[in-house]
Design an enzyme around this catalytic site. Structure first.
Site, PDB file in Angstrom:
ATOM      1  CE  LYS A  74      -2.996  -3.291   0.704  1.00 10.15           C
ATOM      2  NZ  LYS A  74      -3.866  -3.914  -0.245  1.00 10.15           N
TER       3      LYS A  74
HETATM    4  C1  LIG Z   1      -4.810  -4.896   0.689  1.00 12.29           C
HETATM    5  C2  LIG Z   1      -6.259  -4.764   0.587  1.00 12.29           C
HETATM    6  C3  LIG Z   1      -7.097  -5.115   1.657  1.00 12.29           C
HETATM    7  C4  LIG Z   1      -6.623  -5.819   2.867  1.00 12.29           C
HETATM    8  O1  LIG Z   1      -5.625  -5.211   3.574  1.00 12.29           O
HETATM    9  P1  LIG Z   1      -4.717  -6.120   4.569  1.00 12.29           P
HETATM   10  O2  LIG Z   1      -4.062  -5.092   5.411  1.00 12.29           O
HETATM   11  O3  LIG Z   1      -3.770  -6.893   3.716  1.00 12.29           O
HETATM   12  O4  LIG Z   1      -5.635  -6.996   5.350  1.00 12.29           O
HETATM   13  C5  LIG Z   1      -8.453  -4.866   1.532  1.00 12.29           C
HETATM   14  N1  LIG Z   1      -8.976  -4.340   0.407  1.00 12.29           N
HETATM   15  C6  LIG Z   1      -8.209  -4.022  -0.643  1.00 12.29           C
HETATM   16  C7  LIG Z   1      -8.853  -3.420  -1.849  1.00 12.29           C
HETATM   17  C8  LIG Z   1      -6.830  -4.228  -0.599  1.00 12.29           C
HETATM   18  O5  LIG Z   1      -6.079  -3.915  -1.659  1.00 12.29           O
END
Ligand SMILES: *Cc1c(COP(=O)(O)O)cnc(C)c1O
Length: 421
Positions: free
Chosen positions: A202
């Site tokens: 992210k």
């Molecule tokens: C990465 C992601 C998540 C989940 O995040 P985590 O921290 O890995 O649990 C949820 N929704 C989307 C669209 C994502 O890209």
């Protein structure tokens, strides 16, 4: 110059730096913050010998940055979305509309909350198509979860209008889109609640972690209790609203650790500079490769608000799926990292979701709807998502890319486009 896949020499001999925007700018700030937590021997947010209060600090900073009254730090983005759904009152008996183009977690969180996902097709912005939304709102639909993919806003005006008019809750899964904007307005401020992830891929990261933001005292009060075994700690002593009685509810543990929070605070500080740098990098590369690619029949993902694009990716649509595969393989062989987003498939095509293989013997939550109401998925369910995803090639970007890195990407794309298309 021949391609590497045809026996030629590569555009560059070393791999590009990993496109992990937040982690790539880790420095003395994150180290010092983590050191502080460890030196105080207080990794738990709610008690210990000398709690620094990093999680509380992160929540305060997030409220300020996102212009929301309340926020809650969580153990992951998935946890944040589960907590948001539950806190909004979504559960068994409900259906939730989510876009066909998203990560597993959006569907998984809905299912974990006890509700059933209904998939909405996307348009050439790669996000939920508002024109396809209203027809999907059946009697059991209680919420829509929007997912701005890879730092780009969904078309929020019509989505907000439809949700309001039809009395459906709007929740924003902004895991991939910290700091993105729609018509100048911050993503995360359109719905009842919005969630974020701090996982490595992210915009900002602590390896793991997540957060929820909302303006609703009821939602934050329920979220605080549910994420912490239903307890009434400092964060949740009906501190936010007197509307909720102090009746214990059964919760889970979705808390954030102080170590995670220490990193998160510093990363949030860096968000604006990360976006600024990525925007410059993306603009430079895109303007150089656009004329040739356009001539060769490649299109670029439609961006609704270019100024609000957090710019972590250059997304191309090739003319056909086989060409996309060949283009990707050829470019990757030149040491220019690229891939097909979600292996070129809508999320409902993932076998676990497609076959509704839940962890429950009974098939819960899918067993809640039968006969005419049974929810099932099939190929062709969201034809635009199936088509666009099958033809996508994404080049992820990092704020630490140098002039040479950017030049190599431009050269690699041009070389491959000339040879393959
Ligand atoms: C990465 C992601 C998540 C989940 O995040 P985590 O921290 O890995 O649990 C949820 N929704 C989307 C669209 C994502 O890209």
């Amino acid at each position: 110059m021949s391609l590497v896949i045809d026996g030629g020499a590569p555009v560059r001999t070393e791999r590009l730096p990993g496109a992990y925007p937040g982690a790539s700018v880790y420095g003395a700030e994150e180290l010092e913050a983590v050191r502080q937590v460890l030196a105080c021997k207080s990794p738990f947010r709610f008690y210990g010998d000398n709690v620094v209060g990093m999680a509380t600090q992160f929540e305060a900073a997030l409220c300020q940055r996102m212009d929301r009254r309340f926020s809650l730090a969580t153990s992951s983005g998935t946890a944040a979305l589960i907590v948001a759904l539950v806190a909004c009152g979504i559960g068994p008996g409900d259906q939730v509309i989510i876009p066909a183009n998203t990560f597993y977690a959006t569907a998984g969180a809905v299912i974990c909350a006890g509700a059933v996902p209904i998939y909405c097709d996307i348009d050439d912005s790669m996000n939920l198509d508002p024109q396809k939304l209203e027809a999907l709102i059946g009697p059991a639909v209680r919420a829509v979860v929007t997912v701005p993919i890879l730092g780009n806003a969904c078309d929020m005006d019509p989505i907000v209008e439809i949700c309001r008019r039809r009395g459906v809750l709007l929740i924003e899964d902004n895991a991939q889109s910290w700091g993105a904007r729609y018509k100048g307005v911050l993503c995360g401020t359109f719905g009842e609640a919005a969630t974020y992830s701090l996982q490595l891929n992210k915009m900002i990261t602590a390896g793991e972690g997540g957060a929820l933001i909302t303006n609703s005292p009821q939602v934050i009060e329920r979220a605080c209790r549910f994420h912490d075994q239903g307890q009434f700690r400092a964060k949740a002593k009906s501190a936010h609203t007197k509307d909720l009685p102090d009746i214990p509810i059964i919760g889970q543990n979705y808390r954030m650790s102080e170590v995670t929070a220490a990193i998160a605070v510093q990363q949030l500080n860096k968000l604006d500079s990360i976006i600024e740098r990525l925007q410059a990098i993306k603009q430079q590369i895109k303007s150089e490769i656009m004329p040739l690619l356009t001539k060769k029949g490649v299109t670029f993902r439609r961006i609704l608000d270019p100024a609000g694009d957090s710019s972590n990716t250059i997304m191309l649509y090739l003319p056909t799926a086989p060409l996309a595969k060949r283009f990707k393989n050829a470019l990757a062989a030149e040491n220019i990292f690229c891939s097909h987003l979600y292996e070129g498939e809508p999320v409902y095509q993932k076998p676990s979701l497609f076959h509704q293989n839940t962890a429950h013997k009974s098939g819960f939550p899918f067993n809640q709807f039968s006969g005419n109401e049974k929810v099932s998925y099939h190929l062709g369910l969201c034809p635009v998502a199936e088509d666009i995803l099958s033809r996508n090639v994404m080049i992820p970007l990092a704020p630490v890319f140098t002039e040479k890195d950017c030049g190599d990407i431009i050269e690699g794309v041009k070389k491959v486009a000339e040879a393959v298309l």
